[in-house]
Design a protein around this motif. Structure first.
Motif, mmCIF file in Angstrom:
data_model
loop_
_atom_site.group_PDB
_atom_site.id
_atom_site.type_symbol
_atom_site.label_atom_id
_atom_site.label_comp_id
_atom_site.label_asym_id
_atom_site.label_seq_id
_atom_site.Cartn_x
_atom_site.Cartn_y
_atom_site.Cartn_z
ATOM 1 N N ASP A 1 0.722 -1.229 0.058
ATOM 2 C CA ASP A 1 0.048 0.051 -0.081
ATOM 3 C C ASP A 1 0.934 1.173 -0.083
ATOM 4 O O ASP A 1 1.429 1.578 0.885
ATOM 5 N N LYS B 1 -10.860 -5.447 -11.659
ATOM 6 C CA LYS B 1 -10.963 -4.974 -10.230
ATOM 7 C C LYS B 1 -12.110 -5.136 -9.225
ATOM 8 O O LYS B 1 -11.984 -5.528 -7.787
ATOM 9 N N LYS C 1 -7.443 -3.950 3.040
ATOM 10 C CA LYS C 1 -7.017 -2.892 2.222
ATOM 11 C C LYS C 1 -7.978 -3.091 0.671
ATOM 12 O O LYS C 1 -8.207 -1.996 0.085
ATOM 13 N N HIS D 1 -11.673 3.404 -3.545
ATOM 14 C CA HIS D 1 -10.808 3.965 -4.426
ATOM 15 C C HIS D 1 -11.662 4.179 -5.868
ATOM 16 O O HIS D 1 -12.046 4.906 -6.508
HETATM 17 C C1 CS2 Z 1 -5.691 2.269 -6.995
HETATM 18 C C2 CS2 Z 1 -4.395 1.548 -6.409
HETATM 19 O O1 CS2 Z 1 -5.225 2.413 -9.368
HETATM 20 C C3 CS2 Z 1 -5.980 1.762 -8.409
HETATM 21 O O2 CS2 Z 1 -6.775 1.021 -8.682
HETATM 22 O O3 CS2 Z 1 -6.629 1.678 -6.358
HETATM 23 O O4 CS2 Z 1 -3.385 1.574 -7.233
HETATM 24 C C4 CS2 Z 1 -4.122 2.180 -5.075
HETATM 25 O O5 CS2 Z 1 -3.773 3.544 -5.325
HETATM 26 C C5 CS2 Z 1 -2.900 1.277 -4.309
HETATM 27 O O6 CS2 Z 1 -3.333 0.111 -4.165
HETATM 28 C C6 CS2 Z 1 -2.727 2.162 -3.089
HETATM 29 O O7 CS2 Z 1 -1.925 1.265 -2.274
#
Ligand code: CS2
Length: 486
Positions: free
Chosen positions: A223, A374, A288, A296
Motif C-alpha cells: 500500500d 478490479k 485494504k 477508491h
Molecule cells: C488504485 C491503487 O489504481 C488503482 O486501482 O486503487 O493503485 C491504489 O492507489 C493502491 O493500491 C494504493 O496502495
C-alpha cells in the motif's frame, strides 16, 4: 546538470542518497513490471535493507511492454529522486538500488536468463491485475488468454517469463527463487503460485509437479499511493536536489508492506526496515482491498462522472465523501473480519486523510482503468457476502452501478469519457448510455468473467442495480448518491 553516478556528489546538501557503495551491488532481485509504484514502494524497502545490512542485493528492473522507463532511468545510471509530498511539504531522496534494466520485447531471452541466474533470489512483480492473465471471477489462469497463447512462441506475459526462467532452473537442477506478487489481488502469492503451476502443466507435468514442491510464493499486501509523474515532479526534483531528473517519482508519506513470513530467510531483514512479516496476510488484504481499493474505485467512477480530475477533488465533494465514508463503515468494514471495529474505523479515517492530500495528484482516470479486473475483489465479494447473509448492500450496489454507468462512456454532462479496460470491446456496447437500464444490467450480470453466478442470480439485486443505474442517469451522480441511505 543531470542526475548520474558522477554527479551524485553534487546533489544539494541534506538530500538523502544511497548510503552504501553502489559498485558492490550485485543483481539479486528481479522486478517484473517496473513502474512508479515499484520505485516508490518495494525499491525503498530494498534500498533501506541494503543500506542497513550491507547485503549487496541490487534490483534488475524489467519492463514487460515498453522501453520508456529504461530510457529515462539508464542515462541516469538507474538513479532517481523520490519526492514525498504532504500538503505544502515535500522532501527529496535519491535512490540507487536499481542497477540494471531490461526491456522484455527487445530481448526476451535476457529476461529469462536473469530469472534463471542462480544469483537471483527473489522475483517481485507489479504487473497490475490484468497482468496475471486470470479469469477475473475465479482468479485461475486463463489458458485461452492471448498473452498465454503467445507465451508458447516467445515469453510475453509475466507468467510466461517466469515459467521460462523457472523451467531453466528446473532443468539445471537449481531451486526456484522466491516469487513475490505485489499486486492488489486477493491471496496474491497463492494465486500467482497456482497460475504458475497451472501454466507449467499446459506443457510439462513434471515441471509443474516440481513447482508444486519447491516454489515459495508468499502473499503480500502492498500500500502506497503513487501517481504517474508530472512535470511538477521533475521541476521539484531539480529544485530540491540541484540535479535534473527525468525519472523522478512522487508519493505520499504513508507506506505499508505486509508479507507472509514464509519469505526467504535473508529477506527477513525487510521486517527491520518497516515491512510487517505476519503468519497470515489475508486479513490485511481484505481490509485494504475493500476499504481502500473498493472505495477508491467508487471515488474514481463517481469522480469521472462529475469531472473530478483528482481523488482529492472527488473526496472534497460533500455528497461523495459522505457516501464513501458510509459505505466503508456500514457495508464494507463489517465484512472484513479479524480486526476490531475501532481499528477498521481508524483505518477508514486515515484513508480519508490520505485522499485529502492535494499534493498527491492521483487521477481518477488512472484508478478507473481495468474495472473488470478490479471489481470482483474490491466490491463484489463483499456485496455477495452481505446479500448472502441477508444484510443490506445498497451503497455497494450503487458503487457497481457507477461502474456500469462509466462503461456507458458518458459523464453527467453527456460528455464522452475514456474507458480503459481489457474487456471494453465486449462490455461497452452492452452498457451503452442509450440502452434501457434494465437491459444493461441483464447483459452485464451475464458476464461470468466479472459477476459470479450466485450474485447475478439474485433477483432483488438485479432490480436494485437497475434502480440505481436509472437514478444515476436521471438525477446525476451526486444527487443520487446523496439520497442513498438517508
Ligand atoms: C488504485 C491503487 O489504481 C488503482 O486501482 O486503487 O493503485 C491504489 O492507489 C493502491 O493500491 C494504493 O496502495
Amino acid at each position: 546538470m543531470s542526475l548520474r553516478s558522477d554527479t551524485l556528489n553534487s546533489a544539494a546538501a541534506g538530500v538523502r542518497r544511497p548510503g552504501y557503495d553502489r559498485a558492490h551491488l550485485a543483481p539479486g532481485v528481479v522486478h517484473l513490471g517496473i513502474g512508479n509504484f515499484h520505485r516508490a514502494h518495494q525499491a525503498v524497502y530494498l534500498e533501506d535493507l541494503v543500506e542497513r545490512t550491507g547485503l549487496g542485493l541490487g534490483i534488475v528492473g524489467v519492463s514487460l511492454k515498453s522501453a520508456g522507463m529504461r530510457d529515462r532511468l539508464m542515462p541516469q545510471d538507474g538513479l532517481y529522486t523520490l519526492l514525498v509530498r504532504d500538503g505544502a511539504q515535500v522532501s527529496a531522496r535519491v535512490l540507487g538500488i536499481i542497477g540494471r534494466m531490461l526491456v522484455g520485447p527487445e530481448d526476451p531471452a535476457a529476461v529469462v536468463r536473469q530469472i534463471a541466474d542462480p544469483a537471483t533470489r527473489l522475483v517481485t512483480l507489479t504487473v497490475t491485475e490484468k497482468g496475471y492473465c486470470l479469469d477475473p471471477a475465479t482468479h485461475r489462469l486463463d489458458p485461452s488468454h492471448p498473452d498465454i497463447l503467445a507465451d508458447r512462441t516467445v515469453p510475453t506475459s509475466a507468467i510466461g517469463y517466469l515459467l521460462a526462467g523457472l523451467q531453466a532452473r528446473y532443468a539445471a537442477g537449481l531451486k526456484p527463487p522466491t516469487v513475490l506478487s505485489c499486486d492488489n489481488l486477493p491471496s496474491n502469492g497463492a494465486t500467482l503460485r497456482r497460475a504458475l503451476i497451472d501454466g507449467a502443466a499446459l506443457t510439462d507435468d513434471r515441471f509443474s509437479a516440481w513447482l508444486e514442491t519447491h516454489l515459495i510464493a508468499p502473499s503480500a499486501m502492498v500500500d502506497r499511493i503513487v501517481p504517474a509523474s508530472t512535470d511538477a515532479d521533475f521541476a521539484d526534483a531539480e529544485r530540491l536536489t540541484g540535479l535534473a531528473d527525468k525519472a523522478a517519482v512522487s508519493t505520499e508519506p504513508f507506506s505499508q508492506w505486509v508479507i507472509e513470513n514464509s519469505l526467504d530467510r535473508d529477506l527477513h531483514g525487510l521486517g527491520e526496515v518497516g515491512a510487517e512479516l505476519v503468519g497470515a496476510v489475508e486479513p490485511y488484504e481484505n481490509m485494504k482491498l475493500r476499504l481502500l481499493n473498493g472505495a477508491h474505485s467508487t471515488i474514481a467512477y463517481a469522480g469521472q462522472s462529475v469531472g473530478a480530475e483528482y481523488v482529492s477533488d472527488a473526496v472534497a465533494l460533500p455528497a461523495l465523501r459522505r457516501f464513501v465514508a458510509a459505505m466503508q463503515t456500514e457495508e464494507l468494514a463489517p465484512t472484513v473480519g479479524h480486526f476490531a471495529p475501532e481499528r477498521l474505523a481508524e483505518y477508514s479515517r486515515q484513508l480519508m486523510v490520505r485522499w485529502d492530500n492535494t499534493a498527491v495528484k492521483h487521477r481518477t482516470r488512472q484508478i478507473a482503468m481495468d474495472g473488470s479486473q478490479k471489481l470482483p475483489q474490491r466490491l463484489l465479494k463483499a456485496l455477495g457476502e452481505r446479500l448472502e447473509q441477508g444484510l443490506p448492500g445498497e451503497r455497494l450496489t450503487y458503487a457497481v452501478a457507477l461502474w456500469l454507468r462509466h462503461l456507458g462512456g458518458r459523464d453527467d454532462a453527456g460528455q464522452a469519457i475514456p474507458v480503459n479496460d481489457p474487456l471494453s470491446a465486449k462490455l461497452m456496447p452492452l452498457a451503452a448510455a442509450d440502452r434501457p437500464a434494465a437491459q444493461v444490467v441483464d447483459r452485464l450480470l451475464d458476464v461470468r468473467a466479472v459477476f459470479p453466478e450466485a450474485l447475478a442470480a439474485r433477483v432483488e439485486f438485479r432490480v436494485r442495480l437497475t434502480d440505481a443505474l436509472e437514478r444515476l442517469r436521471a438525477v446525476g451522480t451526486l444527487a443520487a448518491l446523496d439520497a442513498v441511505g438517508r
